[in-house]
Design an enzyme around this catalytic site. Structure first.
Site, PDB file in Angstrom:
ATOM      1  N   GLN A  28     -28.602  69.331  -1.454  1.00 46.49           N
ATOM      2  CA  GLN A  28     -27.572  68.423  -0.947  1.00 46.49           C
ATOM      3  C   GLN A  28     -28.201  67.097  -0.516  1.00 46.49           C
ATOM      4  O   GLN A  28     -27.642  66.030  -0.777  1.00 46.49           O
ATOM      5  CB  GLN A  28     -26.822  69.076   0.216  1.00 46.49           C
ATOM      6  CG  GLN A  28     -25.648  68.268   0.718  1.00 46.49           C
ATOM      7  CD  GLN A  28     -24.572  68.037  -0.336  1.00 46.49           C
ATOM      8  OE1 GLN A  28     -24.115  68.978  -0.975  1.00 46.49           O
ATOM      9  NE2 GLN A  28     -24.189  66.782  -0.548  1.00 46.49           N
TER      10      GLN A  28
ATOM     11  N   GLU B  69      -8.956  74.789  -3.018  1.00 45.45           N
ATOM     12  CA  GLU B  69      -9.171  73.619  -2.153  1.00 45.45           C
ATOM     13  C   GLU B  69     -10.496  73.020  -2.568  1.00 45.45           C
ATOM     14  O   GLU B  69     -11.532  73.682  -2.467  1.00 45.45           O
ATOM     15  CB  GLU B  69      -9.232  74.044  -0.677  1.00 45.45           C
ATOM     16  CG  GLU B  69      -7.898  74.417  -0.089  1.00 45.45           C
ATOM     17  CD  GLU B  69      -6.879  73.290  -0.111  1.00 45.45           C
ATOM     18  OE1 GLU B  69      -7.262  72.109  -0.265  1.00 45.45           O
ATOM     19  OE2 GLU B  69      -5.685  73.608   0.000  1.00 45.45           O
TER      20      GLU B  69
ATOM     21  N   GLU C 283     -17.243  62.317  -4.935  1.00 44.26           N
ATOM     22  CA  GLU C 283     -17.503  62.880  -3.611  1.00 44.26           C
ATOM     23  C   GLU C 283     -19.008  63.052  -3.395  1.00 44.26           C
ATOM     24  O   GLU C 283     -19.691  63.655  -4.217  1.00 44.26           O
ATOM     25  CB  GLU C 283     -16.810  64.235  -3.486  1.00 44.26           C
ATOM     26  CG  GLU C 283     -16.899  64.801  -2.082  1.00 44.26           C
ATOM     27  CD  GLU C 283     -16.125  66.098  -1.914  1.00 44.26           C
ATOM     28  OE1 GLU C 283     -16.296  66.998  -2.751  1.00 44.26           O
ATOM     29  OE2 GLU C 283     -15.359  66.202  -0.936  1.00 44.26           O
TER      30      GLU C 283
ATOM     31  N   GLY D  17     -14.215  74.989  -2.316  1.00 39.83           N
ATOM     32  CA  GLY D  17     -15.542  74.600  -2.779  1.00 39.83           C
ATOM     33  C   GLY D  17     -15.438  73.383  -3.685  1.00 39.83           C
ATOM     34  O   GLY D  17     -14.529  72.562  -3.530  1.00 39.83           O
ATOM     35  N   SER D  18     -16.382  73.295  -4.624  1.00 43.76           N
ATOM     36  CA  SER D  18     -16.441  72.088  -5.455  1.00 43.76           C
ATOM     37  C   SER D  18     -15.318  72.057  -6.488  1.00 43.76           C
ATOM     38  O   SER D  18     -14.786  73.094  -6.891  1.00 43.76           O
ATOM     39  CB  SER D  18     -17.792  72.018  -6.165  1.00 43.76           C
ATOM     40  OG  SER D  18     -17.837  72.996  -7.189  1.00 43.76           O
TER      41      SER D  18
ATOM     42  N   GLY E  98     -14.114  75.165  -8.778  1.00 44.65           N
ATOM     43  CA  GLY E  98     -12.699  75.478  -8.555  1.00 44.65           C
ATOM     44  C   GLY E  98     -11.926  75.523  -9.857  1.00 44.65           C
ATOM     45  O   GLY E  98     -11.112  76.422 -10.094  1.00 44.65           O
TER      46      GLY E  98
ATOM     47  N   LYS F 111     -16.327  86.924  -0.687  1.00 48.89           N
ATOM     48  CA  LYS F 111     -17.668  86.425  -1.024  1.00 48.89           C
ATOM     49  C   LYS F 111     -17.940  85.107  -0.291  1.00 48.89           C
ATOM     50  O   LYS F 111     -17.360  84.075  -0.614  1.00 48.89           O
ATOM     51  CB  LYS F 111     -17.794  86.156  -2.525  1.00 48.89           C
ATOM     52  CG  LYS F 111     -19.219  85.801  -2.918  1.00 48.89           C
ATOM     53  CD  LYS F 111     -19.319  85.073  -4.243  1.00 48.89           C
ATOM     54  CE  LYS F 111     -19.485  83.585  -4.070  1.00 48.89           C
ATOM     55  NZ  LYS F 111     -20.698  83.138  -3.368  1.00 48.89           N
TER      56      LYS F 111
ATOM     57  N   CYS G  19     -14.637  68.338   3.339  1.00 53.58           N
ATOM     58  CA  CYS G  19     -13.813  67.800   2.257  1.00 53.58           C
ATOM     59  C   CYS G  19     -12.788  66.825   2.809  1.00 53.58           C
ATOM     60  O   CYS G  19     -12.223  66.031   2.065  1.00 53.58           O
ATOM     61  CB  CYS G  19     -13.154  68.914   1.472  1.00 53.58           C
ATOM     62  SG  CYS G  19     -12.174  69.991   2.478  1.00 53.58           S
TER      63      CYS G  19
HETATM   64  C1  UN1 Z   1     -11.332  70.078   8.968  1.00 56.81           C
HETATM   65  O1  UN1 Z   1     -11.615  68.935   8.622  1.00 56.81           O
HETATM   66  O2  UN1 Z   1     -11.070  70.362  10.140  1.00 56.81           O
HETATM   67  O3  UN1 Z   1     -14.027  72.331   3.350  1.00 56.81           O
HETATM   68  C2  UN1 Z   1     -11.258  71.200   8.035  1.00 56.81           C
HETATM   69  C3  UN1 Z   1     -13.484  71.552   4.107  1.00 56.81           C
HETATM   70  C4  UN1 Z   1     -12.025  71.790   4.423  1.00 56.81           C
HETATM   71  C5  UN1 Z   1     -11.805  72.090   5.840  1.00 56.81           C
HETATM   72  C6  UN1 Z   1     -11.793  70.884   6.683  1.00 56.81           C
HETATM   73  N1  UN1 Z   1     -11.520  72.845   3.601  1.00 56.81           N
HETATM   74  O4  UN1 Z   1     -14.096  70.606   4.586  1.00 56.81           O
END
Ligand code: UN1
Length: 479
Positions: A329, A248, A381, A226-227, A231, A172, A282
């Protein structure tokens, strides 16, 4: 306009609803219409992926490797076209879009190799005549949920290892960027020549499709980027039924700049880490922790560099930074800038809405100074082109503030001191530590992941990906 369909159980199927893919650089530009599935269709995809497991298990590692290699070859060959589509739907610049497509293609090539390299272990037994071997097997159906900020690279680095190690997939993508995901799915389906049900594309809302992935007993493992909020919900739903989960999530990544840093290099590291891809990563460095002796020169040089950046339509010639991804955003970025001002931060540069030739979500990259690590702007964040400077007296204070956060994805330091660089690598409480390179922008073959609230579960990428996408079986034999 033709509606781009979902791919479920080996068929292209219409959804229950249609999603308009809008260009954030030009909201009059509709990129395409994409099907949206509901929970029942998501369940059909899960059933198909489950039923396809025996057929896929009959494929050799070399056949899986070949499939991934063909997919990678086509992705790389179409880098210009796919990079343009990506920049158009997400808003990163054309160069960044093409770079991301190349990364996705290379990820497929890398895992084409890894499929043939899955090794086990043989241990001596404590019992005479007995052999102990440890092998890795596919987990089963993998649920993949990806964010909008890397519309092709993150899908690639989850789908490629899932297939390489013999799993089947329900995927998804984020609702905001279905175009790159659909194009990738079409390549996987055609170039991969996989048995029906091995790969399923299920575009649709997280509250319906993602929810089915998280709750269905047939999905053995769920990988989510995601967030932090979503998550945790995915994590809890998986935990409740004993499924494997990899999350992540957010970051509030520090970049420490010491007095002995190479100033032009530190400025590039900060600007690329904080503002490229419109800061929507992220891994972005959102807290610039700068030592007293270099502080004023650093702020002045970053400000000058930001003033030279061209913020424009992602496809415009010479564009350095595209728009923010969406109205929601943009509202969030502006709200955080207001909060920062109310908290006493000084806006040294940017932070205002910009008008360009087309209606889009343009925001001038913002640099805040006179901030403290206790302010909300330094604790939560933002996920936009916003970075704040925190002034410190020495290395120890910098390190302690760098680690004073609930997150721990990446961190960086700019210094010429071997002593401080090496100490920082040891004591930084982050999953990825960078010395004189940006906190964002990682290699695709090295483990990726963080600590504390940033990540949960096994690492992604590189050979480490096998931890999540395979299960260990220990076999005892008395011959
Ligand atoms: C990067 O900085 O090259 O969602 C990858 C994100 C991370 C991936 C960053 N999972 O920003």
């Amino acid at each position: 306009m033709r509606v781009n369909k979902n791919y479920i159980g080996g068929e292209w199927v219409t959804g229950v609803d249609v999603n308009l893919n809008i260009n954030p650089s030009d909201t009059d530009d509709v990129i395409g219409e994409y099907a949206r599935a509901d929970g029942a269709q998501a369940q059909c995809a899960v059933d198909a992926a489950f039923d396809a497991l025996p057929a896929w298990a009959g494929y050799t590692a070399e056949q899986r490797s070949d499939a991934l290699d063909r997919i990678g070859t086509e992705v790389l060959a179409r880098r210009e076209e796919l990079g343009r589509l990506l920049a158009r739907e997400e808003g990163k610049t054309l160069a960044e879009g093409i770079g991301e497509v190349v990364r996705a293609g290379r990820v497929f090539k890398f895992f084409a190799g890894e499929a043939l390299r899955l090794s086990g272990e043989r241990l001596p037994s404590i019992r005479p005549g007995v052999e102990v071997d440890v092998r890795r097997e596919p987990e089963g159906v993998i649920g993949i949920i990806t964010p909008w900020n890397f519309p092709i690279a993150i899908p690639a680095w989850k789908i490629a290892p899932a297939l390489a190690y013999g799993n089947t997939v329900v995927f998804k993508p984020a609702d905001l960027v279905p175009g790159s995901a659909w194009a990738l799915a079409e390549i996987i389906v055609r170039a991969g020549t996989l048995p029906a049900g091995v790969f399923n594309l299920v575009m649709g809302p997280g509250s319906k499709v993602g929810d089915v992935f998280a709750r269905s007993r047939k999905v053995r493992a769920v990988t989510f980027t995601g967030s932090t909020f979503t998550g945790r919900q995915v994590g809890l739903a998986c935990m409740e039924r004993g499924a494997k989960v990899q999350l992540e999530m957010g970051g509030k990544n520090p970049l420490v700049v010491l007095d002995d840093a190479d100033l032009p290099q530190a400025v590039e590291v900060a600007v690329s880490g904080s503002y490229f891809s419109t800061g929507q990563r992220c891994t972005a460095s959102s807290r610039l922790i700068v030592q007293d002796g270099i502080h004023d020169r650093f702020v002045e040089a970053v400000t000058r560099r930001l003033a030279s950046l061209k913020v424009d339509h992602a496809l415009a010639d010479g564009c350095d930074m595209g728009p923010v991804v969406s109205q929601a955003q943009l509202d969030q970025d502006l709200a955080y800038l207001d909060i920062a001002r109310q908290e006493g931060a000084h806006v040294a540069f940017g932070g205002e809405r910009l008008e360009r030739g087309t209606p889009g979500f343009y925001l001038a990259p913002a640099l805040l100074t006179d901030t403290t690590n206790a302010m909300r702007i330094n604790r939560e964040e933002v996920f936009g082109p916003v970075a704040s400077v925190i002034r410190v007296k020495d290395y120890e204070e910098a390190l302690s503030l760098a680690n004073d956060t609930e997150f721990g994805l990446s961190s960086g330091i700019c210094t010429k001191s071997l002593k401080h660089a090496s100490d920082f690598k040891q004591r930084s409480a982050a999953g990825m530590v960078m010395v004189n390179v940006a906190t964002a922008g990682v290699d695709y073959h090295a483990p990726f992941g963080g600590r504390k609230s940033s990540s949960y579960g096994a690492r992604e990428q590189g050979a480490y990906a096998r931890e999540f996408y395979t299960g260990v079986k220990t076999a005892y034999t008395l011959a």
